[in-house]
Motif scaffolding. Structure first.
Motif, mmCIF file in Angstrom:
data_model
loop_
_atom_site.group_PDB
_atom_site.id
_atom_site.type_symbol
_atom_site.label_atom_id
_atom_site.label_comp_id
_atom_site.label_asym_id
_atom_site.label_seq_id
_atom_site.Cartn_x
_atom_site.Cartn_y
_atom_site.Cartn_z
ATOM 1 N N THR A 98 50.812 21.781 17.775
ATOM 2 C CA THR A 98 52.049 21.062 17.506
ATOM 3 C C THR A 98 53.235 22.006 17.341
ATOM 4 O OG1 THR A 98 51.542 21.062 15.141
ATOM 5 C CG2 THR A 98 50.825 19.150 16.388
ATOM 6 N N ASP A 99 53.108 23.200 17.896
ATOM 7 C CA ASP A 99 54.219 24.154 17.908
ATOM 8 C C ASP A 99 54.677 24.614 16.530
ATOM 9 O OD1 ASP A 99 54.470 24.535 20.587
ATOM 10 O OD2 ASP A 99 55.810 22.811 20.881
ATOM 11 N N ARG A 100 53.789 24.527 15.553
ATOM 12 C CA ARG A 100 54.157 25.048 14.241
ATOM 13 C C ARG A 100 53.577 26.432 13.993
ATOM 14 N NH1 ARG A 100 54.054 19.606 14.051
ATOM 15 N NH2 ARG A 100 55.578 18.590 12.697
ATOM 16 N N ILE A 101 52.798 26.901 14.949
ATOM 17 C CA ILE A 101 52.139 28.188 14.743
ATOM 18 C C ILE A 101 53.171 29.333 14.734
ATOM 19 C CG2 ILE A 101 51.559 28.566 17.196
ATOM 20 C CD1 ILE A 101 49.352 29.461 14.144
ATOM 21 N N SER A 143 54.643 34.450 23.774
ATOM 22 C CA SER A 143 55.773 33.541 23.539
ATOM 23 C C SER A 143 57.076 34.321 23.333
ATOM 24 C CB SER A 143 55.482 32.661 22.315
ATOM 25 O OG SER A 143 56.689 32.289 21.663
ATOM 26 N N ALA A 144 58.072 33.988 24.145
ATOM 27 C CA ALA A 144 59.363 34.682 24.061
ATOM 28 C C ALA A 144 60.057 34.383 22.730
ATOM 29 C CB ALA A 144 60.252 34.280 25.235
ATOM 30 N N ASP A 145 59.928 33.137 22.248
ATOM 31 C CA ASP A 145 60.538 32.767 20.961
ATOM 32 C C ASP A 145 59.968 33.596 19.827
ATOM 33 O OD1 ASP A 145 62.128 30.891 22.095
ATOM 34 O OD2 ASP A 145 60.875 29.160 21.536
ATOM 35 N N PHE A 146 58.642 33.707 19.827
ATOM 36 C CA PHE A 146 58.000 34.474 18.758
ATOM 37 C C PHE A 146 58.434 35.939 18.829
ATOM 38 C CE2 PHE A 146 54.291 36.965 17.185
ATOM 39 C CZ PHE A 146 54.404 36.609 15.851
#
Ligand code: C2E
Ligand code: MG
Ligand code: MG
Ligand code: MG
Length: 283
Positions: free
Chosen positions: A84-87, A125-128
Motif C-alpha cells: 500500500t505504498d507505506r513502506i 525507488s527514486a522517491d526513496f
C-alpha cells in the motif's frame, strides 16, 4: 444438502476474507497515524564482532506499539505496508530514528554501525532515494556507519535497476549487506555485480549448523566463499553457546541471535553497551 453445505463453507470463507480485508484496511489507516504519533518504535539487535568480542553494530528492527492490539511485529504489517505504498515513509522513519540514535550514542562514547532493512520494492525507488539523500544532507549521523540490508528477492525484481541503485547508495558511503543469504536464487555472477560489504547467512542454515553436518558444511563453505570475495560474514539466528563456538571456529566475522541478545529498545541497548565497555576497562 451437500451443495448447501459447500455453499455454507464458501460463504464463511468469503466472510472471513472480507473481515480480514477490513481489518487490513483499518490497520493501514492506523499505521498512518502511528507513523506520526511515535507508536512505531525501532529496536536494535546487536551483531557481535567475534574477533574482539565487542558489539560494534546493530540491526534496526521495527515494532508497532498498537494501543489496543499491543505489540505488533514487522511480519504482520511490513507486507501490507509494501502493498500500500507505506513502506517508503516507514523505512524513512526507521532510518531517521536510527541516525538520531546513532548520534546520541556517539555522544555517550559508543560508535555503532546501524543496519536498516530495505524492502524489495524500495531498493530501486527514486522517491526513496531522494528521501535518503535529503536525510544525509541534514548531516545527522554518519553514512559510512549505515548499512542497508537487502534480500536477494529485492535485487531480483528488477536486477539492473537494483544493481545501479545499490552502487549509488554505496557511493554515498552506505554499506550494502545481503540479508537471508542462501534462501534466494541469485547466481554468483549476479551477486558479484553487487557492491556488497557483507553477507548474512540465513537463520535456517545457522541455527543447527553445529549439530547438523550438512548445515555445518553449507555455513562453512559460505563463509569461505564470502571471505574469498572480500566480504564480511554475519551469522543470524544463533540461539545456543555451542552454535556460537562453532561459528567462531569457522572464522565467521559477526554473530547475531537470541543467545547474544534479543532486539532491545534504544535505552536498553545503551545500558548493554556501557556494561560491556566497563567490562573491557576492567579486563
Ligand atoms: P530479518 O531482517 O532477517 O531479521 C531477523 C529476524 O529474526 C528479526 O525478527 C529478529 O528479531 C529475529 N531473530 C533474531 N535473532 C533470532 C534468533 O536467535 N532466533 C529466532 N528465532 N529469531 C531471531 P523480526 O524483528 O520479527 O523481523 C522480521 C523481519 O521483518 C526481518 O527479518 C525483516 O525482513 C523485516 N523487518 C524488520 N524491520 C524492518 C524494517 O524496518 N523495514 C523492512 N522493510 N523490513 C523490516
Ligand atoms: Mg535483516
Ligand atoms: Mg535476516
Ligand atoms: Mg532471516
Amino acid at each position: 444438502a451437500e451443495e448447501a453445505a459447500r455453499e455454507g463453507v464458501f460463504w464463511r470463507v468469503a466472510e472471513a476474507d472480507q473481515s480480514q480485508l477490513e481489518r487490513q484496511v483499518t490497520l493501514m489507516g492506523e499505521l498512518d497515524d502511528a507513523l506520526t504519533s511515535g507508536a512505531i518504535e525501532v529496536h536494535y539487535q546487536p551483531k557481535l564482532l567475534l574477533s574482539e568480542n565487542r558489539i560494534v553494530s546493530v540491526e534496526a528492527l521495527v515494532r508497532w506499539r498498537h494501543p489496543e492490539r499491543g505489540f505488533i511485529g514487522p511480519d504482520a504489517f511490513i507486507p501490507l505496508a509494501e502493498q500500500t505504498d507505506r513502506i517508503g515513509p516507514l523505512t524513512v522513519h526507521v532510518l531517521e530514528t536510527a541516525m538520531h540514535d546513532q548520534v546520541r550514542w556517539r555522544l555517550l562514547g559508543h560508535d555503532v554501525t546501524i543496519a536498516v532493512n530495505v524492502s524489495a520494492r524500495l531498493v530501486a525507488s527514486a522517491d526513496f532515494e531522494q528521501d535518503v539523500r535529503a536525510i544525509l544532507r541534514k548531516d545527522v549521523g554518519d553514512p559510512s556507519r549505515i548499512i542497508f540490508e537487502v534480500t536477494e528477492s529485492a535485487t531480483l525484481t528488477d536486477p539492473e535497476a537494483a544493481v545501479a541503485a545499490l552502487h549509488r547508495y554505496r557511493a554515498l558511503g552506505i554499506g550494502i549487506s545481503m540479508d537471508d543469504y542462501g534462501t534466494g536464487q541469485s547466481t554468483l555472477s549476479y551477486l558479484r555485480q553487487l557492491p556488497l560489504a557483507e553477507l548474512k547467512i540465513d537463520r535456517s542454515f545457522v541455527q543447527f549448523s553445529h549439530r547438523n553436518r550438512n548445515d555445518g558444511l553449507m555455513v562453512r563453505s559460505t563463509i569461505d566463499l564470502a571471505h574469498s570475495l572480500g566480504l564480511k560474514v554475519v551469522a543470524e539466528g544463533i540461539e545456543e553457546e555451542a552454535c556460537l563456538a562453532f561459528l567462531r571456529e569457522l572464522g565467521c566475522d559477526y554473530a547475531q541471535g537470541y543467545h547474544i541478545s534479543r532486539p532491545l529498545r534504544a535505552e536498553a541497548l545503551v545500558q548493554l553497551l556501557s556494561a560491556r565497555s566497563n567490562l573491557d576497562q576492567v579486563a
